[in-house]
Design a protein around this motif. Structure first.
Motif: not given
Length: 152
Positions: A126-152
């Motif tokens: 299921n699509r959880q988020e759509t990130i459009q445009g050049v995005t900072s490393v910090q914002a991407l790290t936050s999105s990735f960690e939020q996504l993977t925290s649901s599987r822990r």
């Protein structure tokens, strides 16, 4: 009268030197060609693995970038995403689809997005988020960690 020999020693050594030099040059050419060929093979293997979308819905979170190799914005987003993945404690699976291929264009159309986009999917696909445009490393790290925290 002097006796003539069929191959005087100097000619034999000369032929041997020429053959040795030819073999040496051939080996050098092969070595120079082997490196780029090995790189191309490894690059092709990595590219195929990165574009394998069958992992979506297989129980692990996935981040998929819709990418155009000739687009500088896509390249910047990819670099930022790869840095964010490297910084993530538990990164999502990382995939890249080329929007200039049928597979990539179909995938982008399916989700109504263009290039310079990353789609985040949970383990169920299921699509959880759509990130459009050049995005900072910090914002991407936050999105990735939020996504993977649901599987822990």
């Amino acid at each position: 009268m002097k006796k003539r020999t069929a191959n005087p020693p100097s000619r034999r050594h000369s032929k041997r030197r020429k053959i040795t030099a030819l073999v040496r040059k051939s080996l050098i050419i092969i070595a120079f060609l082997a490196v780029p060929i090995a790189w191309l093979i490894a690059n092709e293997h990595t590219s195929k693995a990165e574009s394998d979308l069958s992992v979506i819905g297989s129980g692990v979170p996935v981040a998929v970038q819709i990418h155009d190799h000739s687009c500088p914005l896509c390249q910047r987003l990819k670099a930022n995403a790869e840095e964010a993945i490297a910084k993530s404690e538990v990164p999502p699976e990382w995939r890249i689809v080329d929007i200039n291929t049928t597979k990539g264009a179909d995938f982008a159309n399916q989700y109504g997005v263009g290039h310079v986009t990353i789609l985040l999917f949970d383990g169920h696909g299921n699509r959880q988020e759509t990130i459009q445009g050049v995005t900072s490393v910090q914002a991407l790290t936050s999105s990735f960690e939020q996504l993977t925290s649901s599987r822990r």
